[in-house]
Motif scaffolding. Structure first.
Motif, PDB file in Angstrom:
ATOM      1  N   LEU A 173      16.609 -40.943  23.455  1.00  0.00           N
ATOM      2  CA  LEU A 173      16.589 -40.180  24.731  1.00  0.00           C
ATOM      3  C   LEU A 173      17.913 -39.693  25.182  1.00  0.00           C
ATOM      4  CD1 LEU A 173      14.702 -39.965  27.338  1.00  0.00           C
ATOM      5  CD2 LEU A 173      15.577 -42.175  28.105  1.00  0.00           C
ATOM      6  N   TRP A 174      18.945 -40.044  24.870  1.00  0.00           N
ATOM      7  CA  TRP A 174      20.201 -39.365  25.420  1.00  0.00           C
ATOM      8  C   TRP A 174      20.351 -37.969  24.660  1.00  0.00           C
ATOM      9  CZ3 TRP A 174      23.658 -39.446  29.067  1.00  0.00           C
ATOM     10  CH2 TRP A 174      25.028 -39.168  28.947  1.00  0.00           C
ATOM     11  N   THR A 175      19.966 -37.851  23.446  1.00  0.00           N
ATOM     12  CA  THR A 175      20.224 -36.663  22.672  1.00  0.00           C
ATOM     13  C   THR A 175      19.187 -35.707  23.222  1.00  0.00           C
ATOM     14  OG1 THR A 175      20.716 -37.800  20.670  1.00  0.00           O
ATOM     15  CG2 THR A 175      20.111 -35.741  20.334  1.00  0.00           C
ATOM     16  N   LEU A 176      17.974 -36.146  23.635  1.00  0.00           N
ATOM     17  CA  LEU A 176      16.980 -35.256  24.137  1.00  0.00           C
ATOM     18  C   LEU A 176      17.269 -34.455  25.344  1.00  0.00           C
ATOM     19  CD1 LEU A 176      13.479 -36.941  23.120  1.00  0.00           C
ATOM     20  CD2 LEU A 176      14.802 -35.013  22.080  1.00  0.00           C
ATOM     21  N   LEU A 177      17.917 -35.457  26.362  1.00  0.00           N
ATOM     22  CA  LEU A 177      18.268 -35.270  27.788  1.00  0.00           C
ATOM     23  C   LEU A 177      19.646 -34.251  27.616  1.00  0.00           C
ATOM     24  CD1 LEU A 177      18.385 -38.478  29.433  1.00  0.00           C
ATOM     25  CD2 LEU A 177      16.792 -36.355  29.580  1.00  0.00           C
ATOM     26  N   LEU A 178      20.532 -34.331  26.755  1.00  0.00           N
ATOM     27  CA  LEU A 178      21.678 -33.713  26.512  1.00  0.00           C
ATOM     28  C   LEU A 178      21.357 -32.284  25.919  1.00  0.00           C
ATOM     29  CD1 LEU A 178      24.715 -33.587  26.594  1.00  0.00           C
ATOM     30  CD2 LEU A 178      24.653 -34.507  24.309  1.00  0.00           C
ATOM     31  N   ARG A 179      20.257 -32.258  24.996  1.00  0.00           N
ATOM     32  CA  ARG A 179      19.732 -31.119  24.453  1.00  0.00           C
ATOM     33  C   ARG A 179      19.057 -30.054  25.548  1.00  0.00           C
ATOM     34  NH1 ARG A 179      15.905 -31.861  19.709  1.00  0.00           N
ATOM     35  NH2 ARG A 179      18.010 -32.925  18.885  1.00  0.00           N
ATOM     36  N   PHE A 190      18.495 -30.990  29.030  1.00  0.00           N
ATOM     37  CA  PHE A 190      18.929 -31.008  30.504  1.00  0.00           C
ATOM     38  C   PHE A 190      20.159 -31.292  30.584  1.00  0.00           C
ATOM     39  CE2 PHE A 190      14.535 -32.644  30.123  1.00  0.00           C
ATOM     40  CZ  PHE A 190      13.726 -31.853  30.710  1.00  0.00           C
ATOM     41  N   PRO A 191      21.166 -30.565  30.218  1.00  0.00           N
ATOM     42  CA  PRO A 191      22.708 -30.790  30.283  1.00  0.00           C
ATOM     43  C   PRO A 191      23.096 -30.635  31.644  1.00  0.00           C
ATOM     44  CG  PRO A 191      22.194 -28.635  29.313  1.00  0.00           C
ATOM     45  CD  PRO A 191      20.919 -29.379  29.200  1.00  0.00           C
ATOM     46  N   GLN A 192      22.627 -29.597  32.430  1.00  0.00           N
ATOM     47  CA  GLN A 192      22.857 -29.314  33.868  1.00  0.00           C
ATOM     48  C   GLN A 192      22.553 -30.563  34.756  1.00  0.00           C
ATOM     49  OE1 GLN A 192      21.027 -27.248  31.914  1.00  0.00           O
ATOM     50  NE2 GLN A 192      21.982 -25.325  31.987  1.00  0.00           N
ATOM     51  N   ALA A 193      21.414 -31.183  34.546  1.00  0.00           N
ATOM     52  CA  ALA A 193      20.895 -32.118  35.094  1.00  0.00           C
ATOM     53  C   ALA A 193      21.742 -33.566  34.802  1.00  0.00           C
ATOM     54  CB  ALA A 193      19.388 -32.783  34.952  1.00  0.00           C
ATOM     55  N   LEU A 194      22.253 -33.734  33.596  1.00  0.00           N
ATOM     56  CA  LEU A 194      23.362 -34.763  33.396  1.00  0.00           C
ATOM     57  C   LEU A 194      24.473 -34.696  33.951  1.00  0.00           C
ATOM     58  CD1 LEU A 194      22.705 -35.515  29.596  1.00  0.00           C
ATOM     59  CD2 LEU A 194      21.944 -36.813  31.540  1.00  0.00           C
ATOM     60  N   VAL A 195      25.147 -33.352  34.022  1.00  0.00           N
ATOM     61  CA  VAL A 195      26.357 -33.042  34.758  1.00  0.00           C
ATOM     62  C   VAL A 195      26.288 -33.204  36.154  1.00  0.00           C
ATOM     63  CG1 VAL A 195      28.273 -31.377  35.215  1.00  0.00           C
ATOM     64  CG2 VAL A 195      27.400 -31.505  33.001  1.00  0.00           C
ATOM     65  N   ALA A 196      25.103 -33.087  36.771  1.00  0.00           N
ATOM     66  CA  ALA A 196      24.947 -33.097  38.240  1.00  0.00           C
ATOM     67  C   ALA A 196      24.838 -34.897  38.332  1.00  0.00           C
ATOM     68  CB  ALA A 196      23.840 -32.608  38.564  1.00  0.00           C
ATOM     69  N   LEU A 197      24.287 -35.524  37.678  1.00  0.00           N
ATOM     70  CA  LEU A 197      24.247 -37.058  37.506  1.00  0.00           C
ATOM     71  C   LEU A 197      25.510 -37.709  37.576  1.00  0.00           C
ATOM     72  CD1 LEU A 197      22.569 -39.432  37.917  1.00  0.00           C
ATOM     73  CD2 LEU A 197      21.954 -39.432  35.748  1.00  0.00           C
ATOM     74  N   LEU A 198      26.133 -37.129  36.531  1.00  0.00           N
ATOM     75  CA  LEU A 198      27.641 -37.838  36.420  1.00  0.00           C
ATOM     76  C   LEU A 198      28.562 -37.635  37.614  1.00  0.00           C
ATOM     77  CD1 LEU A 198      28.378 -37.056  32.522  1.00  0.00           C
ATOM     78  CD2 LEU A 198      27.635 -39.155  33.684  1.00  0.00           C
ATOM     79  N   ALA A 199      28.496 -36.324  38.234  1.00  0.00           N
ATOM     80  CA  ALA A 199      29.165 -35.925  39.211  1.00  0.00           C
ATOM     81  C   ALA A 199      28.766 -36.753  40.652  1.00  0.00           C
ATOM     82  CB  ALA A 199      29.061 -34.404  39.645  1.00  0.00           C
ATOM     83  N   LEU A 200      27.354 -36.878  40.428  1.00  0.00           N
ATOM     84  CA  LEU A 200      26.918 -37.813  41.682  1.00  0.00           C
ATOM     85  C   LEU A 200      27.369 -39.108  41.719  1.00  0.00           C
ATOM     86  CD1 LEU A 200      25.284 -37.861  44.323  1.00  0.00           C
ATOM     87  CD2 LEU A 200      23.096 -38.499  42.673  1.00  0.00           C
ATOM     88  N   ILE A 201      27.401 -39.788  40.421  1.00  0.00           N
ATOM     89  CA  ILE A 201      27.920 -41.046  40.690  1.00  0.00           C
ATOM     90  C   ILE A 201      29.259 -41.075  40.689  1.00  0.00           C
ATOM     91  CG2 ILE A 201      28.380 -42.843  38.477  1.00  0.00           C
ATOM     92  CD1 ILE A 201      25.657 -41.898  37.142  1.00  0.00           C
ATOM     93  N   GLY A 202      30.216 -40.281  40.087  1.00  0.00           N
ATOM     94  CA  GLY A 202      31.585 -40.278  40.264  1.00  0.00           C
ATOM     95  C   GLY A 202      31.860 -40.110  41.777  1.00  0.00           C
ATOM     96  N   LEU A 203      31.099 -39.433  42.654  1.00  0.00           N
ATOM     97  CA  LEU A 203      31.318 -39.201  44.139  1.00  0.00           C
ATOM     98  C   LEU A 203      30.652 -40.583  44.826  1.00  0.00           C
ATOM     99  CD1 LEU A 203      29.883 -35.735  44.848  1.00  0.00           C
ATOM    100  CD2 LEU A 203      32.187 -36.499  44.794  1.00  0.00           C
ATOM    101  N   GLY A 204      29.879 -41.178  44.194  1.00  0.00           N
ATOM    102  CA  GLY A 204      29.387 -42.475  44.783  1.00  0.00           C
ATOM    103  C   GLY A 204      30.649 -43.674  44.820  1.00  0.00           C
ATOM    104  N   LEU A 205      31.065 -43.591  43.364  1.00  0.00           N
ATOM    105  CA  LEU A 205      32.218 -44.547  43.226  1.00  0.00           C
ATOM    106  C   LEU A 205      33.408 -44.286  43.958  1.00  0.00           C
ATOM    107  CD1 LEU A 205      31.854 -44.951  39.267  1.00  0.00           C
ATOM    108  CD2 LEU A 205      30.920 -46.362  41.030  1.00  0.00           C
ATOM    109  N   TRP A 206      33.710 -42.935  44.100  1.00  0.00           N
ATOM    110  CA  TRP A 206      34.869 -42.806  44.921  1.00  0.00           C
ATOM    111  C   TRP A 206      34.639 -43.002  46.460  1.00  0.00           C
ATOM    112  CZ3 TRP A 206      35.085 -38.815  48.868  1.00  0.00           C
ATOM    113  CH2 TRP A 206      36.365 -38.650  49.442  1.00  0.00           C
TER     114      TRP A 206
END
Length: 388
Positions: free
Chosen positions: A251-257, A259-275
């Protein structure tokens, strides 16, 4: 001639010239058909054995393909061929057992040997190949065959000899690999000039066919030599299931292939939440200097510590014991009196009613008091102590 007539004459001249050009091209131009190759269709790109499937269907066989070994329970073994043409490194020993049991019940199993035999380890990385006790090696490691008076005209092609046939069938297996049968279990085989590339073994009511590669049945190699015929010969009179994609992307490989923009946005959202969760709301309070603390603060802190450590009953008992020490000094022989007489003495000395004294001096249960009740009890005891 006025301007209008001149334009009319010019238009007529242009029309005549166009008509003359059209007539000339009509008699001179020669139409011819042309084919434009747009490459393989998306279906052919996704299925390298699509041409093989179409060929077998034209021979009257029922053909399907699957992407996982989980389809096995739905396949009837009798008169059914299962072709494992893809990667099998992820197959478990339990799945190997299922395949062998399915074949033993009457199925016809064809698979590609995909690992070399390791003499030191006594095994290969191909569990299924080890289970049927065949070994695969490199053809270059074999000794050269002795010279033959009848020179082989096609040493790079694999020959399959059939009964009642004068000439063999030719197939274009990859001659870089060689199959060995150390237990002499094979019932039939096919060789090139130097190596063996196909073996067939009996297994219970079914049979197992091992080949060194399956590229000869892909597009476009299937229409060369007798490749297509060999595939039909190995699966004749059976239903055919091709399984060529057992390794699925995660699943991670398919998402990276996809939906890379969605993964970057998700990681940014998680980072903002932790901050945001880690930011303190307001400045940290500095500890107060010890020099400014008053006696009352020390007493309050000590009382809070004793309350947390020893509980409510210990504080109430301490007040009661202090009251008893004081009344003994003022009224000798107090301990020899009865409880009712003691309460009368306390009432006389403190000016408090006996009912209040009874509530304050009676032994307490271990049940925890509410904050309000505890405060009232402490206030009553302090009033009695201060009056003494």
């Amino acid at each position: 001639m006025n301007r209008r007539n001149g334009l009319i004459m010019l238009g007529m001249l242009v029309t005549v010239l166009l008509v003359a050009l059209g007539v000339y091209l009509y008699f001179k131009a020669t139409p011819y058909p042309a084919e434009i190759d747009h490459g393989p269709s998306p279906e052919a790109q996704a299925n390298p054995y699509l041409a093989a499937e179409h060929y077998l269907r034209k021979q009257g066989l029922i053909v399907s393909h699957a992407n996982g070994i989980d389809v096995l329970p739905s396949l009837e073994p009798h008169q059914h061929s299962l072709l494992l043409l893809g990667d099998r490194y992820t197959m478990s020993p339990r799945q190997i057992d299922q395949l062998m049991n399915w074949t033993r019940a009457g199925g016809r199993l064809l698979f590609v040997a995909q690992s070399l035999w390791d003499e030191r380890a006594g095994q290969s990385n191909d569990l299924l190949l080890d289970r049927v006790q065949l070994h695969q090696s490199l053809s270059k490691d074999l000794k050269d065959p002795p010279p033959d008076s009848d020179q082989d005209p096609y040493p790079q092609l694999t020959k399959l000899y059939l009964e009642n046939e004068d000439a063999p069938a030719y197939a274009s297996f990859d001659t870089a690999f060689h199959l060995e049968d150390p237990k002499n279990l094979a019932q039939a085989w096919a060789n090139s000039g130097k190596a063996t590339h196909m073996m067939q073994l009996n297994h219970g009511l079914g049979s197992i066919i091992v080949v060194t590669d399956a590229d000869l049945w892909k597009t476009p190699a299937i229409d060369q030599y007798d490749n297509a015929w060999l595939l039909w010969y190995l699966t004749a009179d059976t239903e055919v299931t091709l399984l060529f994609n057992t390794a699925h992307d995660s699943l991670w490989t398919l998402l990276l292939r996809y939906f890379p923009q969605a993964l970057v946005a998700l990681l940014a959202l998680i980072g903002l939440g932790l901050w945001h969760a880690g930011v303190r709301h307001g400045p940290m309070l500095e500890p107060l200097p010890k020099a400014r603390r008053q006696l009352l603060e020390h007493l309050r802190a000590s009382a809070d510590f004793m309350l947390r450590r020893n509980g409510q009953q210990s504080l109430l008992q301490a007040l009661q014991q202090d009251i008893l020490r004081r009344v003994r000094r003022r009224h000798p022989g107090y301990d020899q009196l009865g409880v009712a007489e003691q309460w009368l003495v306390l009432s006389r000395l403190t000016g408090q009613p006996t009912r209040a004294i009874s509530q304050a001096m009676s032994p307490r249960t271990k049940q925890r008091l509410s904050s309000a009740e505890f405060s009232r009890q402490v206030a009553h005891l302090q009033t009695l102590r201060n009056a003494l």
